[in-house]
Design an enzyme around this catalytic site. Structure first.
Site, mmCIF file in Angstrom:
data_model
loop_
_atom_site.group_PDB
_atom_site.id
_atom_site.type_symbol
_atom_site.label_atom_id
_atom_site.label_comp_id
_atom_site.label_asym_id
_atom_site.label_seq_id
_atom_site.Cartn_x
_atom_site.Cartn_y
_atom_site.Cartn_z
ATOM 1 N N HIS A 47 -3.102 -3.678 -7.657
ATOM 2 C CA HIS A 47 -2.816 -4.854 -8.482
ATOM 3 C C HIS A 47 -4.128 -5.576 -8.811
ATOM 4 O O HIS A 47 -4.984 -5.749 -7.932
ATOM 5 C CB HIS A 47 -1.875 -5.791 -7.711
ATOM 6 C CG HIS A 47 -1.276 -6.875 -8.550
ATOM 7 N ND1 HIS A 47 -1.992 -7.969 -8.961
ATOM 8 C CD2 HIS A 47 -0.029 -7.024 -9.054
ATOM 9 C CE1 HIS A 47 -1.202 -8.756 -9.684
ATOM 10 N NE2 HIS A 47 -0.011 -8.211 -9.755
ATOM 11 N N HIS A 50 5.742 -1.038 -4.788
ATOM 12 C CA HIS A 50 4.664 -1.917 -4.340
ATOM 13 C C HIS A 50 4.548 -1.800 -2.830
ATOM 14 O O HIS A 50 5.543 -2.008 -2.119
ATOM 15 C CB HIS A 50 4.972 -3.388 -4.662
ATOM 16 C CG HIS A 50 4.495 -3.823 -6.000
ATOM 17 N ND1 HIS A 50 4.932 -4.983 -6.602
ATOM 18 C CD2 HIS A 50 3.587 -3.281 -6.868
ATOM 19 C CE1 HIS A 50 4.337 -5.128 -7.770
ATOM 20 N NE2 HIS A 50 3.522 -4.101 -7.962
ATOM 21 N N ASP A 87 9.559 -3.128 -3.311
ATOM 22 C CA ASP A 87 8.347 -3.750 -2.760
ATOM 23 C C ASP A 87 8.577 -3.995 -1.265
ATOM 24 O O ASP A 87 9.548 -4.647 -0.879
ATOM 25 C CB ASP A 87 8.106 -5.062 -3.516
ATOM 26 C CG ASP A 87 6.877 -5.820 -3.024
ATOM 27 O OD1 ASP A 87 6.636 -5.877 -1.808
ATOM 28 O OD2 ASP A 87 6.176 -6.406 -3.872
ATOM 29 N N GLU A 103 12.786 -16.011 -4.713
ATOM 30 C CA GLU A 103 12.156 -15.669 -5.986
ATOM 31 C C GLU A 103 13.145 -15.201 -7.047
ATOM 32 O O GLU A 103 12.755 -14.940 -8.178
ATOM 33 C CB GLU A 103 11.041 -14.631 -5.749
ATOM 34 C CG GLU A 103 9.979 -15.211 -4.815
ATOM 35 C CD GLU A 103 8.749 -14.323 -4.631
ATOM 36 O OE1 GLU A 103 8.478 -13.484 -5.492
ATOM 37 O OE2 GLU A 103 8.066 -14.494 -3.606
ATOM 38 N N GLU A 159 -0.383 -4.195 -3.435
ATOM 39 C CA GLU A 159 -0.327 -5.555 -3.938
ATOM 40 C C GLU A 159 -0.700 -6.500 -2.799
ATOM 41 O O GLU A 159 -0.124 -6.421 -1.712
ATOM 42 C CB GLU A 159 1.090 -5.848 -4.435
ATOM 43 C CG GLU A 159 1.217 -7.152 -5.165
ATOM 44 C CD GLU A 159 2.602 -7.345 -5.765
ATOM 45 O OE1 GLU A 159 2.687 -7.657 -6.944
ATOM 46 O OE2 GLU A 159 3.599 -7.194 -5.035
ATOM 47 N N HIS A 185 8.983 -7.693 0.039
ATOM 48 C CA HIS A 185 10.314 -8.271 -0.148
ATOM 49 C C HIS A 185 11.345 -7.575 0.744
ATOM 50 O O HIS A 185 12.224 -8.229 1.315
ATOM 51 C CB HIS A 185 10.729 -8.192 -1.613
ATOM 52 C CG HIS A 185 9.832 -8.968 -2.530
ATOM 53 N ND1 HIS A 185 9.794 -10.336 -2.544
ATOM 54 C CD2 HIS A 185 8.913 -8.554 -3.432
ATOM 55 C CE1 HIS A 185 8.898 -10.748 -3.435
ATOM 56 N NE2 HIS A 185 8.347 -9.683 -3.983
ATOM 57 N N GLU A 192 12.072 -5.310 -10.302
ATOM 58 C CA GLU A 192 11.600 -5.445 -8.923
ATOM 59 C C GLU A 192 12.631 -6.169 -8.055
ATOM 60 O O GLU A 192 13.178 -7.207 -8.449
ATOM 61 C CB GLU A 192 10.268 -6.199 -8.894
ATOM 62 C CG GLU A 192 9.672 -6.281 -7.495
ATOM 63 C CD GLU A 192 8.224 -6.747 -7.482
ATOM 64 O OE1 GLU A 192 7.745 -7.223 -8.534
ATOM 65 O OE2 GLU A 192 7.584 -6.639 -6.420
ATOM 66 N N ARG A 223 1.339 -10.240 3.085
ATOM 67 C CA ARG A 223 0.630 -9.874 1.856
ATOM 68 C C ARG A 223 -0.870 -9.707 2.059
ATOM 69 O O ARG A 223 -1.644 -9.750 1.109
ATOM 70 C CB ARG A 223 0.907 -10.878 0.725
ATOM 71 C CG ARG A 223 2.377 -10.958 0.367
ATOM 72 C CD ARG A 223 2.604 -11.550 -1.005
ATOM 73 N NE ARG A 223 3.211 -10.574 -1.896
ATOM 74 C CZ ARG A 223 4.042 -10.867 -2.888
ATOM 75 N NH1 ARG A 223 4.363 -12.101 -3.145
ATOM 76 N NH2 ARG A 223 4.534 -9.928 -3.647
ATOM 77 N N SER A 233 2.822 -5.866 -14.945
ATOM 78 C CA SER A 233 3.931 -6.560 -14.295
ATOM 79 C C SER A 233 3.919 -8.026 -14.692
ATOM 80 O O SER A 233 2.893 -8.573 -15.107
ATOM 81 C CB SER A 233 3.828 -6.437 -12.773
ATOM 82 O OG SER A 233 2.655 -7.070 -12.312
HETATM 83 MN MN MN Z 1 5.641 -6.866 -5.775
#
Ligand code: MN
Length: 286
Positions: free
Chosen positions: A7, A206, A180, A153, A241, A183, A147, A212, A64
């Site tokens: 990313h 992802h 991802d 979110e 990411e 998540h 996604e 993260r 994205s």
């Molecule tokens: Mn993502």
């Protein structure tokens, strides 16, 4: 072999010519096959420059975005939905202009905390929008990945099972699941079942750690996840990411609640992540 992606937020928070050159050069230099562009503001990106640099570095591209509350296809108001579609088509034009193959992310929803569950009408609007986008993207040779993001979110779906129900309503083969791990760590029971459920409808991945930051320094069960990808025969992109307040994108950083420094050296982070994914897949195949 899966294309390994990174990313752009590991490198830059914007798309000036200098930032563009830096992001693409570093992605190639650290061993990646693909760069994921941030497509929230396509006008900020010089597509001719990106296209030339992709060719020069031998890189592929994806893009994205996450929609915003004022331009959201997951809304009852036709005018808000129309603005959301303008954003989506602008992003698709960007991917096509640079010769990219994937448009992914929170395409079906605002990336943000909704105050209530999605209404039937808002959901129907989102389904129709993703169907329309998928049809046009198919004509341009671009794949669409919705996604699966966590409950803070979006209110539409937060699990792969929910995404598959949504995609059944969309009913277009060019609309796929974008999974991802960041998540999934919040919403799924484990890191194997969602991959198995998505199976051949998995279109984009992802890899992100639970906080993260550096892969392997959080709570994601990497061996199980990589094994699941291999067992599913997944051959699509695997894109790293990661976000830190060391790199500030004025839109993205606040939306994603990037408040702290998880790293300050994108180069070391990127090299580490590339090794992590390669080694993980190799072990899973053994
Ligand atoms: Mn993502």
């Amino acid at each position: 072999m899966n294309p390994l992606g990174i990313h752009a937020a590991v490198w830059v928070g914007g798309w000036s010519p200098e930032q563009t050159r830096h992001a693409l050069a570093k992605s190639a230099e650290t061993g990646y096959d693909l760069i994921e562009l941030t497509a929230n503001d396509p006008a900020a990106i010089d597509t001719d420059l990106v296209r030339d640099l992709l060719r020069q570095h031998g890189l592929r591209a994806a893009a994205s975005l996450g929609l915003t509350f004022d331009a959201d296809v997951n809304n009852e108001d036709p005018e808000v939905v129309r603005r959301g579609l303008v954003t989506l088509h602008g992003a698709l034009d960007l991917v096509h202009a640079v010769g990219g193959e994937h448009l992914v992310g929170a395409l079906h929803t605002t990336l943000g905390k909704y105050p209530a569950p999605a209404t039937a009408r808002a959901r129907a609007n989102s389904v129709a929008a993703i169907r329309e986008l998928s049809e046009r993207a198919a004509e341009l040779g671009v794949r669409i990945g919705v996604e699966v993001v966590n409950r803070y979110e979006t209110n539409l779906f937060n699990t792969v099972a929910g995404a598959l129900d949504f995609l059944d309503e969309v009913g277009h083969p060019n609309a796929l699941v974008h999974l991802d791990t960041y998540h999934a760590n919040i919403e799924e029971g484990d890191f194997e079942r969602p991959v198995r459920l998505a199976a051949d409808r998995l279109g984009y991945v992802h890899v992100g750690e639970s906080h993260r930051g550096y892969l392997g320094s959080g709570t994601v069960d990497w061996p199980r996840f990589y094994r699941a990808l291999v067992d599913a025969g997944y051959t699509g992109p695997i894109t790293f990411e990661s976000f830190s307040s060391a790199v500030v994108d004025p839109n993205l950083s606040n939306t994603l609640a990037v408040w702290r420094d998880l790293w300050d050296d994108g180069d070391a982070l990127a090299r580490h992540a590339h090794r992590h994914v390669q080694d993980g897949l190799r072990s899973a195949r053994a």
